[in-house]
Design a protein around this motif. Sequence first.
Motif, PDB file in Angstrom:
ATOM      1  N   VAL A   5     -23.479  32.816 -32.655  1.00 36.99           N
ATOM      2  CA  VAL A   5     -22.458  31.938 -32.394  1.00 36.99           C
ATOM      3  C   VAL A   5     -23.222  30.343 -32.235  1.00 36.99           C
ATOM      4  O   VAL A   5     -22.748  29.533 -32.816  1.00 36.99           O
ATOM      5  CB  VAL A   5     -21.668  32.460 -31.065  1.00 36.99           C
ATOM      6  CG1 VAL A   5     -20.921  31.064 -30.839  1.00 36.99           C
ATOM      7  CG2 VAL A   5     -20.758  33.403 -31.256  1.00 36.99           C
TER       8      VAL A   5
ATOM      9  N   SER B 182     -15.903  38.677 -27.366  1.00 41.79           N
ATOM     10  CA  SER B 182     -16.942  39.479 -28.311  1.00 41.79           C
ATOM     11  C   SER B 182     -17.438  38.360 -29.156  1.00 41.79           C
ATOM     12  O   SER B 182     -16.554  37.724 -30.040  1.00 41.79           O
ATOM     13  CB  SER B 182     -16.386  40.380 -29.238  1.00 41.79           C
ATOM     14  OG  SER B 182     -17.474  40.687 -30.254  1.00 41.79           O
ATOM     15  N   ASP B 183     -18.596  38.123 -29.453  1.00 42.98           N
ATOM     16  CA  ASP B 183     -19.208  36.957 -30.050  1.00 42.98           C
ATOM     17  C   ASP B 183     -18.939  37.116 -31.426  1.00 42.98           C
ATOM     18  O   ASP B 183     -18.721  36.451 -32.502  1.00 42.98           O
ATOM     19  CB  ASP B 183     -20.703  36.649 -29.642  1.00 42.98           C
ATOM     20  CG  ASP B 183     -20.804  36.000 -28.444  1.00 42.98           C
ATOM     21  OD1 ASP B 183     -19.857  35.455 -27.764  1.00 42.98           O
ATOM     22  OD2 ASP B 183     -21.867  35.256 -28.201  1.00 42.98           O
TER      23      ASP B 183
ATOM     24  N   GLN C  49     -14.046  33.037 -28.330  1.00 46.05           N
ATOM     25  CA  GLN C  49     -15.054  33.813 -27.574  1.00 46.05           C
ATOM     26  C   GLN C  49     -14.558  33.985 -26.068  1.00 46.05           C
ATOM     27  O   GLN C  49     -14.639  35.393 -25.619  1.00 46.05           O
ATOM     28  CB  GLN C  49     -16.356  32.863 -27.448  1.00 46.05           C
ATOM     29  CG  GLN C  49     -17.268  32.758 -28.479  1.00 46.05           C
ATOM     30  CD  GLN C  49     -18.366  31.722 -28.071  1.00 46.05           C
ATOM     31  OE1 GLN C  49     -18.521  30.673 -28.319  1.00 46.05           O
ATOM     32  NE2 GLN C  49     -19.358  32.547 -27.854  1.00 46.05           N
ATOM     33  N   GLU C  50     -13.661  33.047 -25.653  1.00 45.64           N
ATOM     34  CA  GLU C  50     -13.064  33.574 -24.473  1.00 45.64           C
ATOM     35  C   GLU C  50     -11.993  34.581 -24.212  1.00 45.64           C
ATOM     36  O   GLU C  50     -12.148  35.493 -23.496  1.00 45.64           O
ATOM     37  CB  GLU C  50     -12.574  32.090 -23.647  1.00 45.64           C
ATOM     38  CG  GLU C  50     -11.989  32.442 -22.376  1.00 45.64           C
ATOM     39  CD  GLU C  50     -11.405  31.402 -21.614  1.00 45.64           C
ATOM     40  OE1 GLU C  50     -10.683  31.168 -20.686  1.00 45.64           O
ATOM     41  OE2 GLU C  50     -11.598  30.058 -22.243  1.00 45.64           O
TER      42      GLU C  50
ATOM     43  N   ALA D  52     -15.400  36.762 -32.673  1.00 44.54           N
ATOM     44  CA  ALA D  52     -15.000  35.365 -32.477  1.00 44.54           C
ATOM     45  C   ALA D  52     -15.597  34.691 -33.836  1.00 44.54           C
ATOM     46  O   ALA D  52     -14.732  33.857 -34.556  1.00 44.54           O
ATOM     47  CB  ALA D  52     -15.406  34.719 -31.108  1.00 44.54           C
TER      48      ALA D  52
ATOM     49  N   ASP E 168     -14.996  28.319 -29.532  1.00 41.98           N
ATOM     50  CA  ASP E 168     -15.197  28.785 -27.767  1.00 41.98           C
ATOM     51  C   ASP E 168     -13.892  29.438 -27.319  1.00 41.98           C
ATOM     52  O   ASP E 168     -13.857  30.304 -26.421  1.00 41.98           O
ATOM     53  CB  ASP E 168     -15.029  27.279 -27.102  1.00 41.98           C
ATOM     54  CG  ASP E 168     -16.366  26.430 -27.346  1.00 41.98           C
ATOM     55  OD1 ASP E 168     -17.322  27.097 -27.731  1.00 41.98           O
ATOM     56  OD2 ASP E 168     -16.358  25.353 -27.269  1.00 41.98           O
TER      57      ASP E 168
END
Length: 310
Positions: free
Chosen positions: A294, A259-260, A254-255, A263, A251
């Motif tokens: 993800v 970019s998923d 991602q933040e 990450a 998480d």
Amino acid sequence: MNFYLAPLEGITTYAYRKLYNDYFPGMDRFFTPFLVPHTKRGFNSREQKEIGEEYNQDLDLVPQILSNHSAGFLNTVAKLKMYGYQEVNLNIGCPSKTVTRKGRGAGFLAEPVALERFLEEIFASQEIEISLKTRIGMSSPEEFPALLQIFNRFPVKELILHPRLGEQGYSGVPYFDSYLYALENSRAPVVYNGDIRSVDDYQKLLTLAPKTHSIMLGRGVIADPRLVSALKEERAPSLEVIGEFLQELLDAYQELIGSDKQALFKLKEIFSYMKVLFPEEKKLLKQMRKTERVAEYKELMKALFAKKGR
């Protein structure tokens, strides 16, 4: 015993360090992945997060610098002092070919005359404490006594020694005799680094080198974040806690990255070490390697830890 978390490029970033410390307290010191000097007036946004106090609260953090030019090194030191740092670590041990072919990292060890001149210049100001993270040489263990003689000329805060050659990378057998030689002959306190992945490894080290007082841990901690608890003979967190740690880390990636795909790439890199905890779950691990979503990765992680916890 003091335990340090080794700087692993792309892995032990500020996001990893913060969550690791929250879930698995007990590590005494942390080191940033190396900073490379540049001509910008300040640090870029990524570097600011690596060293900024707001991103590294409650951590004893030492910035690491990779350089073979004293002016660039000292310029970076000056900027770090503005952030309140009183100690830095010089990387003269990285064995990556992209680093060594430029005469940096372990590649600098092959140029002892230039290395000694560099050390004279960076230690001359005495404005900040400097520790060294090094190998025993680039091509031959016979290089080490002369290198140690050079290091002994300077007020090195600590000598963090990985007793392999630069050319070995992370393969082959460490030259343990070189570590014992350093313990007996180094003016600076010596920190052992390399191949401590289990309690057995730790006990063997202490049997052979009972004077050891500090150890830097790297891949062993990435593979099992509970390692320090085991070495301290403390009650280790459950496997489920590792699962929670990884979910929150994904998480955070991602933040922070936005970019998923990137990450997920970072989590997969960490799991390339952690897979040793799941030797019988090849099918699930293969699915985790292959997925590019993800949400699916999170569900597969849950299934993996739930199955292992039964």
